[in-house]
Enzyme design. Sequence first.
Site, PDB file in Angstrom:
ATOM      1  N   LYS A 238       0.811  -1.215   0.000  1.00 42.07           N
ATOM      2  CA  LYS A 238       0.000   0.000   0.000  1.00 42.07           C
ATOM      3  C   LYS A 238       0.846   1.267   0.000  1.00 42.07           C
ATOM      4  CE  LYS A 238      -4.425  -1.097   0.002  1.00 42.07           C
ATOM      5  NZ  LYS A 238      -5.338  -0.541  -1.033  1.00 42.07           N
ATOM      6  N   ARG A 239       2.007   1.205   0.621  1.00 35.79           N
ATOM      7  CA  ARG A 239       2.803   2.429   0.698  1.00 35.79           C
ATOM      8  C   ARG A 239       3.350   2.850  -0.663  1.00 35.79           C
ATOM      9  NH1 ARG A 239       8.396   1.623   1.369  1.00 35.79           N
ATOM     10  NH2 ARG A 239       9.058  -0.564   1.513  1.00 35.79           N
TER      11      ARG A 239
END
Length: 463
Positions: A238-239
Amino acid sequence: MSIRVRFAPSPTGVLHIGSVRTALFNWLFARHAKGKFLLRIEDTDKLRSSNENTKLIFEILKWLNIDWDEEPVIQSKRAERHVEIAKELVNKNMAYYCYCSPEELALKKERALKDGNAYKYDGTCRNNKIVKNANPVIRLKAEFGGKTTVNDLVQGEVTIENSQLDDFVLVRSDGTPTYMLSVVVDDHDMGITHVVRGDDHLTNTFKQIQIYKACGWDIPRFGHIPLIYGPDGAKLSKRHGATSAVEYRELGYLPEAILNYLLRLGWSHGDDEIISREQAIEWFSFDTVGKSPSRFDIKKLQNLNAHYIRQRSNESLMNYLTLFLKYEINDKQKDFILKGMDGLKERAKTILELAETATIYIQSPDKYDISCEKYATSSHLSLLKDVIEIINNMEPIVEDELCAAVKELAVAKNVKLIEIAQSIRAALCGKLVSPSVFQIISILGKEETTGRINAFIKHFGGA
């Protein structure tokens, strides 16, 4: 031998973009070999699995046009079959009931770690014939002698010493089968000939081969694809931005662009970058799948998406576009967008961008970007009044003729054409980036165009 492969996602979350690549490679392998591509939903984790995620898996695969050949298998519905196989292995002395308590196992693990050793079950119950009043697990009697070699489709020959394995659990104390058992039984019953999945499953393969051998079943070929990493070399998460196929659909990426990009992410065919569906089926093989992880590059995906947007017909884009518009549009507005689509799609990298730009044909600006103020001085507003006069004297409005007339105005007023064009753009669109202003005017028509320009003049104080 007829090739049968499967894609087996878990509905514990939304479909990861890496899982889509796994599905694609399996699908292409099957289609190239004129084999079968099957779908199995591995929903045995009841706490985290959901019907909504299962529906989304079907939905996304259909959106990507990755079709399957037989009725999808729902793994949770086959639990009795999985347990039945484990009990058969017990009867053949290939597995056994283990009565060690969780507390006993935790203590043994703690001691092993304290001594700096990797924990493995020590086989306390391996030859125990005493039935205790407890809910036992079923463990496989692993083969500890010798080696196991996997001739992997991607990784080549991979060998481990069997002594690295332990008697792992097949059935839990609550009577439910483990992933390791369920996968093998389902792959056997589905007639899977090739298991192609992420290389994070490679260690599982050696355990699963032991189950195949214990059952006396044919062992499929295995292929383990390297994972997808982010630009920084870490596992894609997700980052790094969007990771699910659903997110990329919502961001306005076309299915053909996603598939083309994922295909080239770890597989190659010479220097070819733009690869059609038909070419992919014809050319695909595991011979040119790389062994190293690939790095996800959003700019490359955007460039591919922009290419496929330009390749799509205007009518197809129009149908897609309506899903991203913030308001309902009437037939007149739809006609405006269709007429201007050639100009719109030349600049868009996503359908979301295309929808945002298409608003110029839907409504007049309700606000103006701060950058527009540069083109709203008294001299610019005066030029806009001259443009209105040109438009009012033109019947009908012809794009090339309008452009020529505005060029003449620029020469007469001793200003650059871009100065007038940007003032028109600011008035019509409320921003300084758009397709050709002369094309926009020819589509919007005299009344709408002069109305927007007059509103701009009034907003910035023109008399």
